[in-house]
Write an enzyme that holds these catalytic residues in place. Structure first.
Site, mmCIF file in Angstrom:
data_model
loop_
_atom_site.group_PDB
_atom_site.id
_atom_site.type_symbol
_atom_site.label_atom_id
_atom_site.label_comp_id
_atom_site.label_asym_id
_atom_site.label_seq_id
_atom_site.Cartn_x
_atom_site.Cartn_y
_atom_site.Cartn_z
ATOM 1 N N ALA A 119 72.817 -71.131 -50.867
ATOM 2 C CA ALA A 119 73.672 -71.726 -51.895
ATOM 3 C C ALA A 119 74.722 -70.699 -52.313
ATOM 4 O O ALA A 119 74.604 -69.507 -52.034
ATOM 5 C CB ALA A 119 72.853 -72.162 -53.097
ATOM 6 N N LYS A 120 75.758 -71.169 -52.984
ATOM 7 C CA LYS A 120 76.767 -70.281 -53.558
ATOM 8 C C LYS A 120 77.553 -71.089 -54.586
ATOM 9 O O LYS A 120 77.718 -72.304 -54.464
ATOM 10 C CB LYS A 120 77.713 -69.748 -52.482
ATOM 11 C CG LYS A 120 78.673 -68.661 -52.960
ATOM 12 C CD LYS A 120 77.959 -67.362 -53.249
ATOM 13 C CE LYS A 120 77.488 -66.673 -51.994
ATOM 14 N NZ LYS A 120 76.944 -65.311 -52.274
ATOM 15 N N GLY A 121 78.045 -70.402 -55.614
ATOM 16 C CA GLY A 121 78.833 -71.101 -56.630
ATOM 17 C C GLY A 121 79.594 -70.111 -57.472
ATOM 18 O O GLY A 121 79.642 -68.913 -57.178
#
Length: 428
Positions: A119-121
């Site tokens: 994931a990444k944000g």
């Protein structure tokens, strides 16, 4: 280190988003495909991120105005387990950047044999332009908007560029206040008093030093007396430099966003640390060198510990290092890597070079789940053991299949993803 310093240490080319593209990643995966038992059909699972959320985040500023920020969170895959990935506070951040980096996180977790997806944000913001109170309100608003999508069994949040353990503490508190829980595992990289882990701050740089040492040993060269330049002297770059120096390497140059320092005989790292703590930068220590000049030094090992795209099509011809180690995701863009191969430089890819940080985050998550916390010596030993397993598996694959290290790492990751996806099947 505060979030503004963390962002500044991203390096000169951190704003270069044009080269970070999905097509480049897919092309590299396609090159790895013939070395695996994975079909094009199975690769389709990887080509489509599970979820990308775009958020509008209204925040009241210190002067009473309301300003609306743009936030993002991508979950790429949960085939191997719940997703885990950082949140970055960075000007110009967009959903595409999050999707590519989330996919790379999936690959890292697979190579490290961790039961996690990627994931990444983050938020499109310059954290250095906000006050401490404004940063807290922005972080809490971002977390509140995601509170139903993150969690220790769903999507675990970690620090990244522009964020730090204080940011993680705000995420942790906001999540638990919203849900009426007292759960630690939704966040990793948090302060030790809140369930954080020893070794997490230095793990990426520590692991990078272990990987570099092992790769050079495998190739019969060794790290002792090797000349090393560090591009991006933040926490990871500093710890990598220290780890390599402990093994006998000579750190000849380091740089951050403000400048660089060079000494052909080797920099004294203790004195450099004191200088940096006093001045806030490595600039002014030893002979001045620009970040661009550092990338062009004729050294045995060039460590990229900045943001993505440090080496790109525009500067790859200047690179003369024998080995280029990606201590950060996507330090070398695909179009540049092709040139490095022609020039004779060996790229040690991010999937193994920066995996120490991923492993440390996993170990923190495990400790939070069990409410049993290990001592620092135990944590470092566990990180070393898992890093060595990962790098040795990639080295063996590259040796037996006659591939470069990037292709070997991607092939191993694809096989693990394929096995998990096949066992899960397709719902409904």
């Amino acid at each position: 280190m505060n979030v503004a310093e963390n962002l500044n240490l991203a390096g000169t080319f951190s704003g270069r988003s044009s080269g970070l593209n999905w097509q480049g990643l897919m092309e590299q995966l396609e090159q790895a495909l013939p070395h695996t038992g994975v079909s094009e059909q199975s690769l389709m699972y990887f080509k489509h991120p599970k979820r990308t959320v775009t958020l509008s985040l209204p925040v009241r500023m210190d002067d009473g105005r309301v300003r609306v920020f743009k936030g993002f969170r991508t979950v790429h895959s949960i085939a191997l387990g719940p997703s885990m990935g950082g949140i970055r506070f960075k000007p110009g951040l967009n959903s595409h950047e999050c999707e590519v980096l989330a996919a790379i996180m999936t690959l890292k977790n697979a190579v490290a044999d961790l039961p996690l997806g990627g994931a990444k944000g983050g938020i499109d913001v310059d954290p250095g332009a906000l006050s401490h109170a404004e940063l807290q309100r922005l972080t809490r608003r971002y977390t509140s908007e995601l509170v139903e999508l993150i969690g220790p069994r769903e999507d675990i949040v970690a620090p990244d560029i522009g964020t730090d353990e204080q940011t993680m503490a705000w995420v942790l508190d906001t999540y638990n206040e919203n849900l009426g829980n007292n759960v630690g595992g939704v966040v990793v990289g948090k302060p030790i008093p809140l369930g954080g882990s020893y070794g997490s701050k230095d793990a990426r740089g520590h692991g990078a030093a272990v990987v570099a040492t092992r790769v050079l040993e495998e190739r019969g060269e060794g790290i002792r007396n090797a000349s090393v330049a560090i591009f991006g002297y933040g926490d990871a770059g500093r710890r990598c430099a220290e780890g390599l120096a402990e093994r006998g390497a000579r750190i000849v140059a380091v740089s951050d966003s403000q400048g660089g320092a060079y000494d052909s005989g080797g920099l004294t790292l203790d004195e450099l640390k004191a200088h940096r703590e006093l001045r806030g930068s490595v600039q002014g220590f030893a002979t001045a060198v620009t970040p661009a000049e550092l990338l062009a030094l004729d050294v045995d090992l060039l460590v990229l510990a900045s943001d993505f795209g440090s080496i790109h099509a525009g500067n790859v011809a200047d690179v003369r290092a024998h080995y280029v180690l990606e201590a950060t995701s996507r330090g070398v863009l695909p179009e540049a890597e092709r040139n490095l191969k022609v020039q004779g430089s060996v790229v040690i890819p991010d999937l193994i070079a920066s995996v120490g940080g991923v492993i440390a985050n996993y170990l923190e998550w495990v400790q939070d789940a069990s409410n049993f916390f290990w001592q620092e010596e135990e944590i470092l030993a566990a990180i070393d053991a898992r890093v060595l397993v990962a790098v040795n598996s990639v080295l063996e694959f590259a040796r037996t299949r006659t591939t470069d290290l990037r292709t070997a790492a991607y092939a191993l990751a694809l096989e693990k993803m394929h096995n998990a996806s096949q066992l899960r099947g397709v719902y409904p």
